[in-house]
Design a protein around this motif. Sequence first.
Motif, PDB file in Angstrom:
ATOM      1  N   PRO A 212      81.705  79.546  43.336  1.00 23.78           N
ATOM      2  CA  PRO A 212      82.733  79.258  42.334  1.00 23.78           C
ATOM      3  C   PRO A 212      84.055  79.963  42.646  1.00 23.78           C
ATOM      4  O   PRO A 212      84.072  81.022  43.272  1.00 23.78           O
ATOM      5  N   THR A 213      85.145  79.356  42.185  1.00 24.35           N
ATOM      6  CA  THR A 213      86.457  79.992  42.286  1.00 24.35           C
ATOM      7  C   THR A 213      86.510  81.116  41.251  1.00 24.35           C
ATOM      8  O   THR A 213      85.620  81.237  40.395  1.00 24.35           O
TER       9      THR A 213
ATOM     10  N   GLU B 115      86.486  79.629  37.803  1.00 21.89           N
ATOM     11  CA  GLU B 115      85.156  79.099  37.481  1.00 21.89           C
ATOM     12  C   GLU B 115      84.188  80.238  37.168  1.00 21.89           C
ATOM     13  O   GLU B 115      83.361  80.133  36.266  1.00 21.89           O
TER      14      GLU B 115
ATOM     15  N   LEU C 285      84.641  81.372  33.611  1.00 22.20           N
ATOM     16  CA  LEU C 285      83.985  80.451  32.674  1.00 22.20           C
ATOM     17  C   LEU C 285      82.467  80.603  32.746  1.00 22.20           C
ATOM     18  O   LEU C 285      81.791  80.580  31.715  1.00 22.20           O
ATOM     19  N   LEU C 286      81.937  80.782  33.940  1.00 22.92           N
ATOM     20  CA  LEU C 286      80.487  80.989  34.076  1.00 22.92           C
ATOM     21  C   LEU C 286      80.050  82.251  33.339  1.00 22.92           C
ATOM     22  O   LEU C 286      79.015  82.260  32.678  1.00 22.92           O
TER      23      LEU C 286
ATOM     24  N   GLN D 183      88.196  71.901  33.311  1.00 21.63           N
ATOM     25  CA  GLN D 183      87.480  72.804  34.206  1.00 21.63           C
ATOM     26  C   GLN D 183      85.969  72.589  34.107  1.00 21.63           C
ATOM     27  O   GLN D 183      85.275  72.546  35.122  1.00 21.63           O
ATOM     28  N   MET D 184      85.466  72.407  32.896  1.00 24.16           N
ATOM     29  CA  MET D 184      84.027  72.191  32.722  1.00 24.16           C
ATOM     30  C   MET D 184      83.599  70.862  33.341  1.00 24.16           C
ATOM     31  O   MET D 184      82.526  70.766  33.944  1.00 24.16           O
TER      32      MET D 184
ATOM     33  N   MET E 109      83.516  71.429  37.061  1.00 24.83           N
ATOM     34  CA  MET E 109      82.381  72.277  37.419  1.00 24.83           C
ATOM     35  C   MET E 109      81.072  71.498  37.327  1.00 24.83           C
ATOM     36  O   MET E 109      80.162  71.712  38.133  1.00 24.83           O
ATOM     37  N   HIS E 110      80.987  70.568  36.386  1.00 27.69           N
ATOM     38  CA  HIS E 110      79.810  69.707  36.293  1.00 27.69           C
ATOM     39  C   HIS E 110      79.731  68.813  37.536  1.00 27.69           C
ATOM     40  O   HIS E 110      78.669  68.653  38.138  1.00 27.69           O
TER      41      HIS E 110
ATOM     42  N   LYS F  23      80.850  69.447  40.467  1.00 33.55           N
ATOM     43  CA  LYS F  23      80.521  70.279  41.626  1.00 33.55           C
ATOM     44  C   LYS F  23      79.080  70.786  41.593  1.00 33.55           C
ATOM     45  O   LYS F  23      78.609  71.370  42.555  1.00 33.55           O
TER      46      LYS F  23
ATOM     47  N   LEU G 226      78.024  73.069  39.356  1.00 34.40           N
ATOM     48  CA  LEU G 226      77.987  74.423  38.800  1.00 34.40           C
ATOM     49  C   LEU G 226      77.459  74.434  37.368  1.00 34.40           C
ATOM     50  O   LEU G 226      76.935  75.442  36.899  1.00 34.40           O
TER      51      LEU G 226
ATOM     52  N   HIS H  63      73.904  83.338  41.435  1.00 31.66           N
ATOM     53  CA  HIS H  63      75.305  83.330  41.883  1.00 31.66           C
ATOM     54  C   HIS H  63      75.708  84.680  42.450  1.00 31.66           C
ATOM     55  O   HIS H  63      76.355  84.758  43.494  1.00 31.66           O
TER      56      HIS H  63
END
Length: 127
Positions: free
Chosen positions: A10-11, A14, A17-18, A51-52, A55-56, A58, A60, A81
């Motif tokens: 993840p960036t 990201e 957010l995670l 962003q979500m 991420m979905h 990708k 994540l 992670h």
Amino acid sequence: MGKARSPVKPTAAELNLLRVLWQLGAATVKQAHEAMQAERPDVTYANVLRQMQLMHAKGLLTRDESERSHVYAPAHSQNAHQTNLLKDLIQKAFAGSGKALVLAALRGHVTKEERSEIEKFLHGEEK
């Protein structure tokens, strides 16, 4: 015989957010947005939604679409992670040496309380 797929790296955004979702477990965009506003009052609902969604795409995040408001959750555990990012850091910054990483961390990034916890762990007192 396939190798288990590592979580996507993840960036920084990201990862922020995670961290929120690892605390919440699973959340709607509204819930994640509200939680993120505690640290970043300027973050908009639209930015969190976008962003979500990315991420979905990708891999994540997972997304439960059974309710009117979609519920997102991390696709991989925090531990998975962290382990993946740590392996990458050890290879890139410490020439593959876990010992070098630990010694660097102990030199300036650990409080006395944390050092005590680490010593207990190393002596098998804490699992």
